[in-house]
Structures are given as structure tokens and as C-alpha cells.
Design a protein around this motif. Sequence first.
Motif, short mmCIF file in Angstrom:
data_model
loop_
_atom_site.label_atom_id
_atom_site.label_comp_id
_atom_site.label_asym_id
_atom_site.label_seq_id
_atom_site.Cartn_x
_atom_site.Cartn_y
_atom_site.Cartn_z
N THR A 9 23.68 20.82 -55.90
CA THR A 9 23.54 20.25 -54.27
C THR A 9 24.33 21.23 -53.46
OG1 THR A 9 23.57 18.09 -55.07
CG2 THR A 9 24.05 18.22 -52.92
N LEU A 50 25.17 22.19 -49.19
CA LEU A 50 25.30 21.70 -47.77
C LEU A 50 25.38 22.72 -46.94
CD1 LEU A 50 25.50 19.30 -45.69
CD2 LEU A 50 28.01 19.32 -46.35
N ASP A 85 19.37 21.13 -54.42
CA ASP A 85 18.68 20.41 -53.45
C ASP A 85 19.69 20.87 -52.24
OD1 ASP A 85 17.33 18.53 -54.94
OD2 ASP A 85 19.10 17.52 -55.18
N HIS A 98 20.93 20.15 -48.50
CA HIS A 98 21.30 19.37 -47.37
C HIS A 98 21.67 20.03 -46.16
CE1 HIS A 98 21.04 15.71 -49.95
NE2 HIS A 98 21.57 16.38 -50.80
N LEU A 127 23.17 19.67 -42.33
CA LEU A 127 23.72 18.88 -41.42
C LEU A 127 24.02 19.41 -39.93
CD1 LEU A 127 26.15 16.59 -40.94
CD2 LEU A 127 27.89 18.00 -41.86
N ALA A 158 14.30 19.94 -47.86
CA ALA A 158 15.52 19.73 -47.47
C ALA A 158 15.99 18.36 -46.87
CB ALA A 158 16.19 20.75 -46.49
N ASP A 159 16.83 17.92 -47.23
CA ASP A 159 17.65 16.37 -46.81
C ASP A 159 18.33 16.72 -45.30
OD1 ASP A 159 16.60 14.82 -48.78
OD2 ASP A 159 18.12 15.54 -49.88
N HIS A 216 20.77 15.67 -42.22
CA HIS A 216 21.84 14.78 -41.72
C HIS A 216 22.31 14.95 -40.15
CE1 HIS A 216 22.46 13.96 -46.02
NE2 HIS A 216 22.18 14.99 -46.32
N THR A 255 30.43 13.98 -45.16
CA THR A 255 29.31 14.40 -45.66
C THR A 255 29.29 15.17 -47.17
OG1 THR A 255 28.38 14.74 -43.38
CG2 THR A 255 26.81 15.53 -45.22
N ILE A 308 27.27 13.25 -50.53
CA ILE A 308 26.50 13.80 -51.20
C ILE A 308 27.10 14.49 -52.51
CG2 ILE A 308 25.01 14.04 -49.03
CD1 ILE A 308 25.56 17.21 -49.39
#
Length: 298
Positions: free
Chosen positions: A3, A5, A31, A33, A35, A83-84, A86, A100, A104
Motif C-alpha cells: 500500500t 500513499l 495499491d 492511494h 491524497l 488508484a484510490d 483521497h 490518512t 489505509i
Amino acid sequence: MKTLLYATDCTPTTSAALKYAHRLSRVLNADLHILHVYDLQPFTTANVRSRGILEKNYFLDQLEVLKTYCENQLKNELGAVDADFHVVKSTNISKAILRTVEEINADLVMVGVKSTKSLRGFFTGNIAENLMDKLKSPLLILPDDYHLHDISTVLYATDFESTDVFALRRVAKLVESYGALIKVFHIPLKTEVNVDKKMEVFKEEVLKRIDYPEIIFSIEYADDVESGIHNSIKEEIPEMLVMMEREQPSFFDRLFCKDTVETIEGKVSIPLLVFNKESIVDMYAKDSNDMLKEQTIN
């Protein structure tokens, strides 16, 4: 690392860092993420809608800004953008990133260096410096306009501590897909003794605990730590520099104290991966198989 970020301010100067994060996530099959932290603009009494509606609309606007920015900057990248996203309203970017990370459970956090082209970045200071001593996850600081094509060589600066062994284990996991060479180097202080012996003991410990074939060790002599690091970068032309950020007072004048990391962060033109010693101690202190010791290898 599963994960990742990446925090962005959605400005053109951070597009290379976004591409770096995207490419790294694909290589690691992790994954991603992304932000974006925004600060709500003040409302006047002339606003007809309620504050709640205005805040919701502003949130949706910022979410669309983030998605559009990523789509535009990554449109020529291989593969679909997966991507996720935020968006967080906060006046404190560092705290928003930390929240964050916890939500996650991020294994790696990526941010850009401070930019004079971003007014908000100017007023909030250096976000990376604010995160260094608080993050449990390693922090990857990405310079402007640095593009990830390959990782063939990584420099790891060590002070012969047990925590370095565990950080090196994570570095090996990060770069094994690239088959990168990890060069572990130490810059001795002028008053330091038994350097060769310390390196041999440390090397034995690393090779015993880390099953990664591409690790070499070196002692680099220089007038000071900073010049020694820059000389090593110039000679090796690595794609990443890794350092340990330490907070203990006994390390203030030692090799890799927090001040040294912050000095290097502002000048190094390659990605800088920073591990927090305290977080590694917390992570492994209760692991009886690893038997982590909070001490320098003598």
C-alpha cells in the motif's frame, strides 16, 4: 510493500513525482492511494446556501480537481490509472497525511520536496521535515522533475546500528523487482576507531539476516558527512539514497542525526528514502525471532 500513499498539491511541478509513484506501484503490484489536502476558503454572510452544502460542494470540486489532474498527467503512462483518491480538508497538511497513513495502513509514503512555486508550500514549511520523526512508515522524498525509469543502484548510509539491518531488509524488498545493487556505505568520523572491524561485524549481521544477493559494503572517507554523501552520489550515480532519521540526543553530533537528514533532503537531486529509527524499534522490539537490540554495533 503493498500500500503506497502519494500526497500531491496538484500543481504542474509535481507531475514527475506523480508519475514516479504510479510507476513504482505498478512494478511492486501495490495499491496506490493519492491524497490531496485542501484548505476551505472563508465564506461570507452573503452566501445563500448553508455552510454544510458549500463545504460538500467544495469537497466534490476538490475531488474532481484531483482526479482530473491525475488523468491528465498520467494519460501517456502505460496501463490504466488504477488508484484510490483521497481529498482531505485541513489547515495542517502533515497531520492530514498522518491521519490518512493510519486509515489505509500505508507501507510507504511519498511526497515532493518543498517548492517555492507553491504559496501554500511556502507558508506551511517543509512537509517532509514535519513527517520525518512522526511516520511509522518509510518516507520517500521525490525531487522535482525526477523521472523513474529504472532502479539499478541504491546507496544506504549506515552507522552500524541494528536498526539499519531491518531497514535494509525493507529496502531489499522494495528494489528486488528491479534487481538493484544496494551499496551500504559508512563515512567515519575523524575520531572514530576500529572502523574496518565494525564494518566486518555489520556486514556479517546483514548477510546473515537478509537473503538478497546484490549487497556490497564500503567505507568512504571524507572531510564531513555531507560531502561524503555527495561524493558517493557523484561516483555511483544511484537512483536512490537511503538514510536513517534518529532523534536520540546522543546522535546529535553523530553520523545520521535529524539535522543531517534535513540538510541532505534540501540538496540531493535523487529520491531520498528515510526510515525512522524509533518506529523500527517499536515494530521489532517484541519480535523474539529478530531480537532487535537498540545499540550500535561495536
